[in-house]
Structures are given as C-alpha cells and as structure tokens.
Design a protein around this motif. Structure first.
Motif, PDB file in Angstrom:
ATOM      1  N   VAL A   1      -5.637   5.511   1.732  1.00 54.74           N
ATOM      2  CA  VAL A   1      -4.845   4.372   1.457  1.00 54.74           C
ATOM      3  C   VAL A   1      -4.680   3.248  -0.433  1.00 54.74           C
ATOM      4  O   VAL A   1      -6.257   3.089  -0.697  1.00 54.74           O
ATOM      5  N   VAL A   2      -3.939   3.653  -0.860  1.00 54.56           N
ATOM      6  CA  VAL A   2      -4.096   2.704  -2.407  1.00 54.56           C
ATOM      7  C   VAL A   2      -3.159   2.003  -2.452  1.00 54.56           C
ATOM      8  O   VAL A   2      -1.893   1.324  -2.104  1.00 54.56           O
ATOM      9  N   LEU A   3      -3.693   0.264  -2.475  1.00 51.74           N
ATOM     10  CA  LEU A   3      -3.188  -0.577  -2.896  1.00 51.74           C
ATOM     11  C   LEU A   3      -2.358  -1.037  -3.808  1.00 51.74           C
ATOM     12  O   LEU A   3      -2.414  -0.525  -5.152  1.00 51.74           O
ATOM     13  N   THR A   4      -0.775  -1.090  -3.959  1.00 45.07           N
ATOM     14  CA  THR A   4      -0.097  -1.294  -5.176  1.00 45.07           C
ATOM     15  C   THR A   4      -0.173  -2.972  -5.465  1.00 45.07           C
ATOM     16  O   THR A   4       0.846  -3.536  -6.373  1.00 45.07           O
ATOM     17  N   GLU A   5      -1.034  -3.692  -4.681  1.00 47.25           N
ATOM     18  CA  GLU A   5      -0.770  -4.819  -4.587  1.00 47.25           C
ATOM     19  C   GLU A   5      -2.058  -5.860  -4.935  1.00 47.25           C
ATOM     20  O   GLU A   5      -2.393  -5.429  -3.052  1.00 47.25           O
TER      21      GLU A   5
ATOM     22  N   ALA B   1      -8.325  -1.006   5.752  1.00 55.82           N
ATOM     23  CA  ALA B   1      -8.402  -0.784   6.488  1.00 55.82           C
ATOM     24  C   ALA B   1      -7.839  -0.796   8.399  1.00 55.82           C
ATOM     25  O   ALA B   1      -7.330  -0.350   8.753  1.00 55.82           O
ATOM     26  N   ILE B   2      -6.602  -1.920   7.913  1.00 58.20           N
ATOM     27  CA  ILE B   2      -6.076  -2.418   9.075  1.00 58.20           C
ATOM     28  C   ILE B   2      -5.004  -1.243   9.484  1.00 58.20           C
ATOM     29  O   ILE B   2      -4.890  -0.251  10.187  1.00 58.20           O
TER      30      ILE B   2
ATOM     31  N   TYR C   1       0.774  -1.528   0.242  1.00 57.74           N
ATOM     32  CA  TYR C   1      -0.276   0.008   0.186  1.00 57.74           C
ATOM     33  C   TYR C   1       1.169   1.147  -0.696  1.00 57.74           C
ATOM     34  O   TYR C   1       1.934   1.329   0.033  1.00 57.74           O
ATOM     35  N   GLU C   2      -0.052   1.892  -0.494  1.00 58.15           N
ATOM     36  CA  GLU C   2       0.812   3.679   0.129  1.00 58.15           C
ATOM     37  C   GLU C   2       0.057   4.854   0.476  1.00 58.15           C
ATOM     38  O   GLU C   2      -1.434   4.519   0.393  1.00 58.15           O
TER      39      GLU C   2
END
Length: 260
Positions: A64-68, A128-129, A45-46
């Motif tokens: 929160v942007v997921l990179t995976e 969410a985490i 994430y980033e």
C-alpha cells in the motif's frame, strides 16, 4: 456441502501485506480488491502488486503506497466510525472492526490506559486500514469459511516505534497472540517478523491448527526483508478433507468465530 478453507504457512512470520499478497497470488483479482476498497471512505493511497522472486520461489509482493503523506492519527473510535459509515458488506465491516478492537485493546493493556485513549500510530495509518479491510475482503471474495495458521517464528531484537525503542516481538503483538495462546517456535532471526496487524488478523480469524485439506491453490506473499530462506507467507487454499471439519465447528463462515 464442502467447506473452502485456507491454511497459512507462516514460517517467516505474518504481516498484513504479506497475507494479502498471498491471497492475491492465490487468485484474488487486484481489480476486484481495488473496486471493493472503494466502499471505504479513505483516500491518499494506491495499491501496488508485483511479481517477486526470492531464492528460486516466485510469488507476489503487495504494497500500500501512500500518495498523501499527511495522514491523520486515528483512535479506535475514529476507525469504528469510519467503518460504520462505509459501504462495505456487514461481515467485512464487523470483522474489520473486531480486528481493530483487538489491536486497540492490546495497545491499551500494554500502555495501561482505556481503549478510547489509544491513538494508532503505526497501525492507524491508511496502509494498516487498507491491509486489514483488504484481507477481510479477500477472505469473503475467495469464499474461505475458515482460516488455519501454523506456529509463528519467535524472533528477538529491538524495533524503533512511535514510543521509542521496543523489544521484538512488539508488546502489542505478544499481548494479542498470548490472548489466544498462539504457538511460537524459536528462531535465530532478529527483527520484527510478526506485525501487530498480522497478529490481530490471525488472532481474530484463524485457528492455530493444521487442517485436513485437499489443497487446490497455493499463493506466495513476500515481505521486504531478505533472510536465510524465502521470506514469504504461503496461503494454501482448498477444501476440508474427510470429516475433519465436523470436529469442533459446525458453522459455515469465519464470522461465526469472530470474538472481541
């Protein structure tokens, strides 16, 4: 000693990212947050923080942007173990675990199963985490000893979730907030404005009261929806005013009020 408190104006609801956006807009350093989150053994994430304006009010939009994209579905046990193995401070670790326990117990009650059978679909994902740990880190970093929150907007409609089409507010959200008798006010809006993540943070850490507060800073955290008013959560940070903080709670930190 003066108490640093925060009043959350949730006129347009609450989500994890809106709340964290408001704390960042109120003075929390993004770099500090990023550094502190490295204590969490989670990757893929980033963090993205950008200025945002809605109907003349300027604040921050946090994501929160997921990179995976391929992230594991986690159970409460998995998340508790992940937090236990982290380098987070004991208060952040314990508080985050309590928030996830509240989420898990609500989901378990709604679905009629045991807590250890719940696997978080919507809220077990990395975002969410990061939202829940990030907000707990923010409260600690800003020195906030008590959170207060306004009533929440009671909306209607339906929401597409992992289990299918669900009524709004989501069943888990209602379960979480009814347990603490959180106040709702009716609104004509349709859609989800109070998320389970936002609900669990407030139910664990906030009092649904208006405090006597000398406001020093205000932060605006914006959501994604465009509605008839600025879709933001306002975090008002300041000091407890007068003798108000002596009534009913003599503790010096929010974690004294954490209960599962």
């Amino acid at each position: 000693m003066s108490q640093k408190i925060a009043y959350l104006d949730c006129h347009s609801g609450v989500s994890g990212d809106m709340l964290l956006g408001a704390f960042l807009d109120a003075g929390l350093s993004l770099e500090k947050l990023r550094t502190e989150l490295q204590a969490l053994p989670v990757e893929g994430y980033e963090l993205r923080l950008s200025p945002y304006t809605d109907q003349g009010i300027t604040g921050s939009r946090f994501e929160v942007v997921l990179t995976e994209q391929d992230q594991p579905t986690r159970s409460f046990t998995d998340i508790a173990a992940l937090l236990a193995s982290s380098q987070l401070s004991p208060w952040v670790r314990d508080t985050t675990t309590a928030i996830f326990r509240r989420l898990g117990e609500a989901e378990a009650a709604v679905h009629g199963v045991a807590l250890n059978e719940i696997h978080f679909h919507e809220v077990g994902a990395v975002d969410a985490i990061v939202d829940i740990v990030g907000n707990t880190l923010a409260i600690e970093a800003l020195g906030i000893t008590q959170l207060y929150a306004s009533p929440l907007p009671l909306t209607r409609g339906h929401l597409c979730m992992a289990h299918g089409l669900m009524p709004v507010p989501a069943p888990a959200t209602l379960e979480i907030l009814s347990a603490v008798k959180a106040p709702w006010v009716p609104t004509q809006l349709e859609g989800e404005f109070v998320t389970p993540t936002g609900a669990a943070i407030l139910a664990t850490l906030a009092r649904f009261e208006m405090p006597a507060i000398a406001i020093e800073r205000v932060g605006y955290g914006f959501g994604k929806k465009r509605v008839i008013w600025p879709n933001c959560l306002r975090a008002c940070l300041g000091e407890a005013y007068g003798n108000f903080h002596q009534h009913g709670h003599e503790h010096s930190h929010t974690h004294q009020h954490t209960h599962s």
